[in-house]
Structures are given as structure tokens and as C-alpha cells.
Scaffold this motif. Sequence first.
Motif, PDB file in Angstrom:
ATOM      1  N   MET A   1       0.821  -1.194   0.000  1.00 35.84           N
ATOM      2  CA  MET A   1       0.000   0.000   0.000  1.00 35.84           C
ATOM      3  C   MET A   1       0.870   1.265   0.000  1.00 35.84           C
ATOM      4  SD  MET A   1      -3.062   0.992   0.110  1.00 35.84           S
ATOM      5  CE  MET A   1      -4.088   2.329   0.517  1.00 35.84           C
ATOM      6  N   ARG A   2       1.954   1.207   0.743  1.00 37.39           N
ATOM      7  CA  ARG A   2       2.829   2.363   0.828  1.00 37.39           C
ATOM      8  C   ARG A   2       3.502   2.649  -0.530  1.00 37.39           C
ATOM      9  NH1 ARG A   2       7.428   3.351   5.443  1.00 37.39           N
ATOM     10  NH2 ARG A   2       7.271   5.601   5.340  1.00 37.39           N
ATOM     11  N   ARG A   3       3.931   1.603  -1.207  1.00 39.31           N
ATOM     12  CA  ARG A   3       4.555   1.765  -2.516  1.00 39.31           C
ATOM     13  C   ARG A   3       3.569   2.329  -3.536  1.00 39.31           C
ATOM     14  NH1 ARG A   3       8.436  -3.464  -3.580  1.00 39.31           N
ATOM     15  NH2 ARG A   3       9.801  -3.099  -1.802  1.00 39.31           N
ATOM     16  N   ALA A   4       2.349   1.903  -3.460  1.00 44.48           N
ATOM     17  CA  ALA A   4       1.326   2.389  -4.384  1.00 44.48           C
ATOM     18  C   ALA A   4       1.092   3.885  -4.183  1.00 44.48           C
ATOM     19  CB  ALA A   4       0.029   1.616  -4.209  1.00 44.48           C
ATOM     20  N   CYS A   5       1.068   4.318  -2.947  1.00 39.10           N
ATOM     21  CA  CYS A   5       0.889   5.752  -2.655  1.00 39.10           C
ATOM     22  C   CYS A   5       2.085   6.558  -3.159  1.00 39.10           C
ATOM     23  CB  CYS A   5       0.695   5.973  -1.152  1.00 39.10           C
ATOM     24  SG  CYS A   5      -0.920   5.453  -0.569  1.00 39.10           S
TER      25      CYS A   5
END
Length: 84
Positions: free
Chosen positions: A1-5
Amino acid sequence: MRRACLALVAAGTLLVSAPARAQTYDPSYPVCMQIYGQVGYFDCRYTSLQQCRYLAVGRSATCVVNPYFPQERPKSPRKSRRAN
């Protein structure tokens, strides 16, 4: 999720940023004012150094000769050939 953001923020930053414009000299005028600051640029619309310097007073700027202004070359005297 962090990478997507992070990827979304990076893509948004690339899309929002405006393309950089190249600084150009206008070949119509012989003198340019180089203005300094966060967004430095050349303002080429002056017919003489005196005119440019008068308008540059109080500004963070300097006047320069336009290197792209077409200047007439002085005519060199041609040697005449005489038939002997």
C-alpha cells in the motif's frame, strides 16, 4: 500500500510539473536585459544599451549585447585588378 501511494505521488508530480522553456534571444533587437531571480530570463526589446540601463535601474538585472542580432559586416575595400 505504501509503494502504491508513493508511485501515485511520483506520477502526479511528473504530470503536474510544467515543461521548462528554453531561454531565447529575440534577434529583432540588439540589446537584451538579463533579469536575475527565482525565474531568470532575458528581455530582448531594447534598441540601445543606454535605454536598457535606464530601465534596469533598481532591478536585479544587467544589460547585454544580443549575440543573435544580425550585424552588418563592414565592407572591406576590394583591390582592383589592372591588366598589364
